[in-house]
Design an enzyme around this catalytic site. Structure first.
Site, PDB file in Angstrom:
ATOM      1  N   CYS A  50       0.832  -1.235  -0.025  1.00 40.79           N
ATOM      2  CA  CYS A  50      -0.023   0.071  -0.052  1.00 40.79           C
ATOM      3  C   CYS A  50       0.667   1.277  -0.088  1.00 40.79           C
ATOM      4  O   CYS A  50       0.365   2.270  -0.387  1.00 40.79           O
ATOM      5  CB  CYS A  50      -0.917  -0.090   1.267  1.00 40.79           C
ATOM      6  N   ASN A  51       2.086   1.149   0.362  1.00 42.38           N
ATOM      7  CA  ASN A  51       2.923   2.329   0.704  1.00 42.38           C
ATOM      8  C   ASN A  51       4.101   2.422  -0.494  1.00 42.38           C
ATOM      9  O   ASN A  51       4.811   3.271  -0.466  1.00 42.38           O
ATOM     10  CB  ASN A  51       3.583   2.316   1.927  1.00 42.38           C
ATOM     11  N   HIS A  98      19.447   0.110  -0.488  1.00 42.05           N
ATOM     12  CA  HIS A  98      17.898   0.442  -0.557  1.00 42.05           C
ATOM     13  C   HIS A  98      17.147  -0.733  -0.220  1.00 42.05           C
ATOM     14  O   HIS A  98      16.081  -0.571   0.642  1.00 42.05           O
ATOM     15  CB  HIS A  98      17.506   1.094  -1.833  1.00 42.05           C
ATOM     16  N   GLU A 113       8.476  -1.565  11.204  1.00 41.93           N
ATOM     17  CA  GLU A 113       7.413  -2.413  10.953  1.00 41.93           C
ATOM     18  C   GLU A 113       7.892  -3.692  10.315  1.00 41.93           C
ATOM     19  O   GLU A 113       8.749  -3.922   9.671  1.00 41.93           O
ATOM     20  CB  GLU A 113       6.105  -1.864  10.327  1.00 41.93           C
ATOM     21  N   GLU A 115       5.712  -6.109   8.885  1.00 34.77           N
ATOM     22  CA  GLU A 115       4.992  -6.792   7.527  1.00 34.77           C
ATOM     23  C   GLU A 115       5.835  -6.556   6.287  1.00 34.77           C
ATOM     24  O   GLU A 115       5.524  -7.574   5.421  1.00 34.77           O
ATOM     25  CB  GLU A 115       3.615  -6.099   7.547  1.00 34.77           C
ATOM     26  N   GLY A 188     -14.075  15.813  21.680  1.00 30.18           N
ATOM     27  CA  GLY A 188     -13.258  16.979  20.559  1.00 30.18           C
ATOM     28  C   GLY A 188     -13.332  15.733  19.440  1.00 30.18           C
ATOM     29  O   GLY A 188     -13.180  14.773  19.457  1.00 30.18           O
ATOM     30  N   GLY A 190     -10.777  16.651  16.691  1.00 29.76           N
ATOM     31  CA  GLY A 190      -9.586  16.915  16.024  1.00 29.76           C
ATOM     32  C   GLY A 190      -8.779  16.135  15.386  1.00 29.76           C
ATOM     33  O   GLY A 190      -9.025  14.996  15.424  1.00 29.76           O
ATOM     34  N   GLU A 191      -7.610  16.548  14.749  1.00 26.81           N
ATOM     35  CA  GLU A 191      -7.057  15.767  13.686  1.00 26.81           C
ATOM     36  C   GLU A 191      -6.026  14.826  14.885  1.00 26.81           C
ATOM     37  O   GLU A 191      -5.869  13.587  14.639  1.00 26.81           O
ATOM     38  CB  GLU A 191      -6.027  16.226  13.141  1.00 26.81           C
ATOM     39  N   MET A 192      -5.586  15.107  15.958  1.00 28.33           N
ATOM     40  CA  MET A 192      -4.881  14.581  16.806  1.00 28.33           C
ATOM     41  C   MET A 192      -5.622  13.516  17.689  1.00 28.33           C
ATOM     42  O   MET A 192      -5.133  12.476  17.759  1.00 28.33           O
ATOM     43  CB  MET A 192      -4.307  15.564  17.899  1.00 28.33           C
TER      44      MET A 192
END
Length: 336
Positions: A50-51, A98, A113, A115, A188, A190-192
Site C-alpha cells: 500500500c505504501n 535500498h 514494522e 509486515e 473533541g 480534531g486531527e490529533m
C-alpha cells in the site's frame, strides 16, 4: 549486468499516484515477467504494497534500460510524463542498500514494522516461480533477507513509539496490559484525536465513543473510526463504561473536573481510567490525576516521552545502517 531499482513510495507520491502503479499479490509474477521481457532486461522482481511499488531488475546497461522502463510504465498507465517526478532511481550498490533498508523496515511509514519483510519475500517468491530471477537478483534478495533478520534480532528498531498518538497508546497498553476489548471516548474531533483513536483501534480497542460540541463533527469522526457519536451534554454518562478518554476540544478552560470523575468511580467499580489530554489549554483539571486509579497525561508529558523515543530510535537507525553496510561489504554482490 547492472542492478537497478525504480520505485515510488509514501514519501515521493500521494496515494492517488501510488494506486495507479499498485500490483495485486496474485499479479506479482506476471508483473515481473513484463519487466523481464523488456529489451535489455535479464531479470526482474516487482514489490508492491500500500505504501510502495518498486521494480528491481538486472540489465546490461542500467541507465538506458531505466529510461526505457520509465517510459513504458508511464505510457502503459496512460499518465502524463510529469508522473516521473514521483519516481526514485537506485543503481548498483545504492539499489542493494535500498532493498536492505526496505526489508529491515527502515524505509517504512511505521519505522521498524515487520509486515514489509513478508511482503518482499512474497514478491521474490512470485518472481522466482515466474522464472524471472537469476544470479543477480537471487543473491541480492537472499542476502537482503539475511540482513533484515540480523537487523531485527540485533537491534530494537521495532520498539519505542515516536508520535504523540503512539506514545499515548503505548502508555495505555502498559496500564491495561493489553487493549483488547477496551472502550475509548474522544472529547473533541480534531486531527490529533483522530490519529490517536486510530492507533488505539489498531491495537485492539473495541468501542469508540465520540463527542463534540458540533454533533455533526462527532458523527463524522465516529464513522471514520467505526464508533458511536454521543451528544456533548451526555458524555459524562459514557464515562462510567470507558477505559480511555482522549480529550482535545479547543475549549478555553477545563471541561473535565475531579468531582465529575469521582461521581462515576463506584459505578465503574474503581477500574483504571486513562486520560490523554492533548488540548492546549488543557481540557482536564490536573486534580483529576490525583484520583488513585486514574492516569492523566497532558501534551507536554507525551511530547517529552515521544522525544525520548525519537532519540532512542535514531540510535537504533544508526546501528541498523551499520549492520547493513557491514553485511553488504562482506559480499561482492553481482550487479553492484
Amino acid at each position: 549486468m547492472e542492478l537497478v531499482c525504480l520505485g515510488l513510495n509514501h514519501r515521493t507520491a500521494p496515494v492517488e499516484v501510488r494506486e495507479r502503479f499498485a500490483v495485486g499479490n496474485t499479479k506479482l509474477g506476471e508483473a515481473a515477467r513484463e519487466i523481464a521481457s523488456i529489451d535489455g532486461v535479464s531479470e526482474g522482481v516487482v514489490v508492491s504494497t500500500c505504501n510502495r511499488t518498486e521494480f528491481y531488475f538486472a540489465a546490461a546497461d542500467g541507465g538506458e534500460t531505466l529510461r526505457r522502463i520509465e517510459h513504458d510504465l508511464v505510457e502503459r498507465h496512460g499518465l502524463d510524463d510529469t508522473v516521473r517526478d514521483h519516481f526514485y532511481r537506485k543503481e548498483k550498490s545504492d539499489a542493494a542498500e535500498h532493498l536492505c533498508r526496505v526489508v529491515s523496515g527502515l524505509d517504512s511509514m511505521v519505522l521498524g514494522e515487520t509486515e514489509i519483510f513478508g511482503q518482499v519475500k512474497q514478491a521474490y517468491k512470485a518472481a522466482l516461480e515466474a522464472g524471472t530471477t537469476g544470479g543477480v537478483l537471487n543473491r541480492l534478495f537472499q542476502k537482503s533477507f539475511g540482513v533484515g533478520k540480523k537487523v531485527r534480532t540485533e537491534t530494537s528498531i521495532q520498539e519505542g513509539a515516536t508520535s504523540i498518538g503512539n506514545v499515548a497508546v503505548d502508555l495505555a497498553e502498559k496500564i491495561f496490559g493489553h487493549l483488547k476489548d477496551s472502550e475509548v471516548m474522544i472529547l473533541g474531533a480534531g486531527e490529533m484525536s483522530r490519529l490517536t483513536a486510530q492507533a488505539l483501534v489498531s491495537r485492539g480497542a473495541r468501542g469508540i465513543f465520540v463527542t463534540n460540541r458540533s454533533y455533526d463533527r462527532a458523527v463524522e469522526l465516529a464513522n471514520e473510526t467505526g464508533g458511536s457519536a454521543v451528544r456533548f451534554d451526555e458524555w459524562q454518562k459514557v464515562l462510567e463504561r470507558v477505559d480511555v478518554v482522549i480529550s482535545s476540544t479547543g475549549a478555553p478552560h477545563a471541561i473535565v473536573h475531579r468531582e465529575e470523575v469521582e461521581k462515576v468511580r463506584r459505578a465503574r467499580k474503581f477500574r483504571p481510567l486513562f486520560f490523554i489530554d492533548i488540548a492546549v489549554p488543557r481540557d482536564i483539571d490536573p486534580a483529576v490525576g490525583e484520583i488513585e486509579e486514574v492516569y492523566l497525561y497532558d501534551i507536554d508529558t507525551l511530547e517529552q516521552l515521544a522525544e525520548e523515543a525519537r532519540v532512542r530510535r535514531q540510535r537504533q537507525i544508526e546501528e541498523c545502517e551499520r549492520i547493513i553496510e557491514s553485511e553488504l561489504a562482506k559480499m561482492n554482490l553481482p550487479g553492484t
